[in-house]
Design a protein around this motif. Sequence first.
Motif, PDB file in Angstrom:
ATOM      1  N   ASN A 172      69.068 221.274  52.483  1.00  0.00           N
ATOM      2  CA  ASN A 172      68.206 222.451  52.333  1.00  0.00           C
ATOM      3  C   ASN A 172      68.307 222.985  50.908  1.00  0.00           C
ATOM      4  O   ASN A 172      69.400 223.006  50.327  1.00  0.00           O
ATOM      5  N   PRO A 173      67.191 223.414  50.329  1.00  0.00           N
ATOM      6  CA  PRO A 173      67.252 223.924  48.948  1.00  0.00           C
ATOM      7  C   PRO A 173      68.047 225.216  48.858  1.00  0.00           C
ATOM      8  O   PRO A 173      67.829 226.130  49.656  1.00  0.00           O
ATOM      9  N   PRO A 174      68.995 225.302  47.939  1.00  0.00           N
ATOM     10  CA  PRO A 174      69.752 226.549  47.752  1.00  0.00           C
ATOM     11  C   PRO A 174      68.817 227.706  47.369  1.00  0.00           C
ATOM     12  O   PRO A 174      67.798 227.498  46.703  1.00  0.00           O
ATOM     13  N   ASP A 175      69.153 228.905  47.803  1.00  0.00           N
ATOM     14  CA  ASP A 175      68.321 230.074  47.486  1.00  0.00           C
ATOM     15  C   ASP A 175      68.209 230.293  45.983  1.00  0.00           C
ATOM     16  O   ASP A 175      67.189 230.785  45.490  1.00  0.00           O
ATOM     17  N   ASP A 176      69.264 229.954  45.253  1.00  0.00           N
ATOM     18  CA  ASP A 176      69.283 230.217  43.812  1.00  0.00           C
ATOM     19  C   ASP A 176      68.828 229.010  42.989  1.00  0.00           C
ATOM     20  O   ASP A 176      69.043 228.965  41.781  1.00  0.00           O
ATOM     21  N   LEU A 177      68.187 228.022  43.641  1.00  0.00           N
ATOM     22  CA  LEU A 177      67.697 226.861  42.909  1.00  0.00           C
ATOM     23  C   LEU A 177      66.462 227.223  42.098  1.00  0.00           C
ATOM     24  O   LEU A 177      65.457 227.670  42.642  1.00  0.00           O
ATOM     25  N   ARG A 178      66.538 227.037  40.798  1.00  0.00           N
ATOM     26  CA  ARG A 178      65.388 227.270  39.922  1.00  0.00           C
ATOM     27  C   ARG A 178      65.563 226.421  38.659  1.00  0.00           C
ATOM     28  O   ARG A 178      66.686 226.197  38.202  1.00  0.00           O
ATOM     29  N   PRO A 179      64.470 225.930  38.117  1.00  0.00           N
ATOM     30  CA  PRO A 179      64.550 225.084  36.917  1.00  0.00           C
ATOM     31  C   PRO A 179      65.098 225.854  35.720  1.00  0.00           C
ATOM     32  O   PRO A 179      64.863 227.054  35.576  1.00  0.00           O
ATOM     33  N   LYS A 180      65.825 225.137  34.879  1.00  0.00           N
ATOM     34  CA  LYS A 180      66.371 225.722  33.665  1.00  0.00           C
ATOM     35  C   LYS A 180      65.747 225.063  32.443  1.00  0.00           C
ATOM     36  O   LYS A 180      65.304 223.912  32.508  1.00  0.00           O
ATOM     37  N   PRO A 181      65.736 225.766  31.319  1.00  0.00           N
ATOM     38  CA  PRO A 181      65.226 225.153  30.082  1.00  0.00           C
ATOM     39  C   PRO A 181      66.222 224.140  29.539  1.00  0.00           C
ATOM     40  O   PRO A 181      67.429 224.232  29.779  1.00  0.00           O
ATOM     41  N   MET A 182      65.708 223.154  28.818  1.00  0.00           N
ATOM     42  CA  MET A 182      66.560 222.143  28.189  1.00  0.00           C
ATOM     43  C   MET A 182      67.174 222.715  26.915  1.00  0.00           C
ATOM     44  O   MET A 182      66.580 223.565  26.257  1.00  0.00           O
ATOM     45  N   LEU A 183      68.353 222.232  26.579  1.00  0.00           N
ATOM     46  CA  LEU A 183      69.016 222.695  25.370  1.00  0.00           C
ATOM     47  C   LEU A 183      68.284 222.213  24.119  1.00  0.00           C
ATOM     48  O   LEU A 183      68.123 222.963  23.152  1.00  0.00           O
ATOM     49  N   PHE A 184      67.821 220.953  24.145  1.00  0.00           N
ATOM     50  CA  PHE A 184      67.074 220.384  23.025  1.00  0.00           C
ATOM     51  C   PHE A 184      65.738 219.820  23.537  1.00  0.00           C
ATOM     52  O   PHE A 184      65.575 218.597  23.645  1.00  0.00           O
ATOM     53  N   PRO A 185      64.808 220.709  23.858  1.00  0.00           N
ATOM     54  CA  PRO A 185      63.544 220.258  24.465  1.00  0.00           C
ATOM     55  C   PRO A 185      62.712 219.347  23.572  1.00  0.00           C
ATOM     56  O   PRO A 185      62.065 218.421  24.061  1.00  0.00           O
ATOM     57  N   SER A 186      62.721 219.590  22.263  1.00  0.00           N
ATOM     58  CA  SER A 186      61.931 218.740  21.358  1.00  0.00           C
ATOM     59  C   SER A 186      62.448 217.306  21.356  1.00  0.00           C
ATOM     60  O   SER A 186      61.670 216.349  21.312  1.00  0.00           O
ATOM     61  N   LEU A 187      63.776 217.153  21.405  1.00  0.00           N
ATOM     62  CA  LEU A 187      64.366 215.824  21.470  1.00  0.00           C
ATOM     63  C   LEU A 187      63.962 215.125  22.761  1.00  0.00           C
ATOM     64  O   LEU A 187      63.598 213.939  22.756  1.00  0.00           O
ATOM     65  N   MET A 188      63.994 215.846  23.877  1.00  0.00           N
ATOM     66  CA  MET A 188      63.618 215.261  25.165  1.00  0.00           C
ATOM     67  C   MET A 188      62.137 214.885  25.196  1.00  0.00           C
ATOM     68  O   MET A 188      61.768 213.817  25.676  1.00  0.00           O
ATOM     69  N   SER A 189      61.284 215.744  24.656  1.00  0.00           N
ATOM     70  CA  SER A 189      59.854 215.425  24.603  1.00  0.00           C
ATOM     71  C   SER A 189      59.609 214.230  23.700  1.00  0.00           C
ATOM     72  O   SER A 189      58.710 213.422  23.940  1.00  0.00           O
ATOM     73  N   GLY A 190      60.417 214.092  22.672  1.00  0.00           N
ATOM     74  CA  GLY A 190      60.279 212.975  21.743  1.00  0.00           C
ATOM     75  C   GLY A 190      60.568 211.631  22.363  1.00  0.00           C
ATOM     76  O   GLY A 190      60.118 210.597  21.862  1.00  0.00           O
ATOM     77  N   VAL A 191      61.317 211.627  23.475  1.00  0.00           N
ATOM     78  CA  VAL A 191      61.592 210.367  24.165  1.00  0.00           C
ATOM     79  C   VAL A 191      60.857 210.301  25.503  1.00  0.00           C
ATOM     80  O   VAL A 191      61.137 209.446  26.346  1.00  0.00           O
ATOM     81  N   GLY A 192      59.913 211.227  25.701  1.00  0.00           N
ATOM     82  CA  GLY A 192      59.061 211.183  26.887  1.00  0.00           C
ATOM     83  C   GLY A 192      59.664 211.749  28.150  1.00  0.00           C
ATOM     84  O   GLY A 192      59.158 211.499  29.247  1.00  0.00           O
ATOM     85  N   VAL A 193      60.736 212.530  28.036  1.00  0.00           N
ATOM     86  CA  VAL A 193      61.391 213.096  29.215  1.00  0.00           C
ATOM     87  C   VAL A 193      60.773 214.461  29.531  1.00  0.00           C
ATOM     88  O   VAL A 193      60.817 215.373  28.701  1.00  0.00           O
ATOM     89  N   MET A 194      60.206 214.583  30.712  1.00  0.00           N
ATOM     90  CA  MET A 194      59.557 215.833  31.121  1.00  0.00           C
ATOM     91  C   MET A 194      60.462 216.700  31.984  1.00  0.00           C
ATOM     92  O   MET A 194      60.209 217.891  32.163  1.00  0.00           O
ATOM     93  N   GLY A 195      61.501 216.097  32.534  1.00  0.00           N
ATOM     94  CA  GLY A 195      62.440 216.843  33.358  1.00  0.00           C
ATOM     95  C   GLY A 195      63.613 215.944  33.729  1.00  0.00           C
ATOM     96  O   GLY A 195      63.527 214.722  33.602  1.00  0.00           O
ATOM     97  N   TYR A 196      64.705 216.540  34.174  1.00  0.00           N
ATOM     98  CA  TYR A 196      65.857 215.759  34.618  1.00  0.00           C
ATOM     99  C   TYR A 196      66.805 216.651  35.405  1.00  0.00           C
ATOM    100  O   TYR A 196      66.765 217.888  35.304  1.00  0.00           O
ATOM    101  N   ILE A 197      67.650 216.008  36.201  1.00  0.00           N
ATOM    102  CA  ILE A 197      68.690 216.737  36.920  1.00  0.00           C
ATOM    103  C   ILE A 197      69.935 216.784  36.049  1.00  0.00           C
ATOM    104  O   ILE A 197      70.235 215.828  35.310  1.00  0.00           O
ATOM    105  N   GLY A 198      70.643 217.899  36.102  1.00  0.00           N
ATOM    106  CA  GLY A 198      71.941 218.015  35.444  1.00  0.00           C
ATOM    107  C   GLY A 198      73.007 217.768  36.486  1.00  0.00           C
ATOM    108  O   GLY A 198      73.362 218.688  37.236  1.00  0.00           O
TER     109      GLY A 198
END
Length: 345
Positions: A172-198
């Motif tokens: 079941n999804p935790p009540d406090d589950l919400r997406p977080k911003p990436m630390l280095f979003p430009s680097l992730m976009s540069g390699v085509g990553v739109m999202g990931y699990i930590g």
Amino acid sequence: MKKIRVRWIIQAVCLVLVWCLKLFPNGGEWYATTIYPVCSGGLACFSSWFPFSLNDWFIYGSLAGILLYLIYAIWRKRRVKRALAHVAAYLVWVYIWFYAAWGLNYYRSDFYQRTQLERPVYSAGLFEHFLQVYTDSLNAAYCPVDTVEKDKVEAVLKAGYAALDKKYGLINPPDDLRPKPMLFPSLMSGVGVMGYIGPFFVECHVSKDLLPVQYASTCAHEMAHVLGVSSEAEANYYSYLICTTSSVREIRFSGYFSLLPYVLSNAYQVLPESDFKAWQETLRPEIIALYREKADHWRALYNPFLGEIQDKMYNWYLKGNRISSGTANYSEVISLILAAQSASF
């Protein structure tokens, strides 16, 4: 010396336990249904207190710390072997933490075993039926998506996952589950990553560069990983299922639109060229224009050199964790949808 030996023993025991769960046929499924719900709940609750990504800070901080520590050991010209031993021990703990916190989900029973659905055997009739239904649904669902109410979208997605059939084996999804911003979003976009699990703190991340139409489906995909899904094809399937059954039209269209690249790829491979072109002409021109806009948007952000390195590393990583098709696993979502549709006939 005694403390060091005790530490090594504890580390060895933890390592053996991880390996046992990976090697035993039902070890991964037992972990996913008994250990992971408790572990993920605790980690998600803890990480929710922080608005930034603990996972990213841990990874980049570890890399920087290891590098500085080794440079210091070399500069002092002594105890280099001891420093290397400390680094090796630290990396073993990271390995244990990764699999204990989330990574053992790679070793659970696959989608077909959990759902008891038959793996589909390709037939032209089955695919053509899927293609017709999908195209009609995609065209009917179209609506402009110019802005995103993120809180509303996330609440709808969590409600959808909470109501999902238990046969899928997701927590079941935790009540406090919400997406977080990436630390280095430009680097992730540069390699085509739109999202990931930590995995270290069970956090999901989405890119700030997502187009509005991509937000709901990407968010749903990453939530699926948090809920115990390791397969990229499965995460795509749940994203498609949750979004396309939503009563919110923008979310519903996001789900259908997210599947379009995989439908295009599969249709191109199996249809004669003339049939493929004829099918493309049945898509609404607004959808074709939006697809091209999305492609141009991400192409402008992409760094081919870094992207190719990332793709090869992730392909190697997936194959090393029982995803035998590697990055091609994403497109296998079509097979999962066909299996579900076949069962409903």
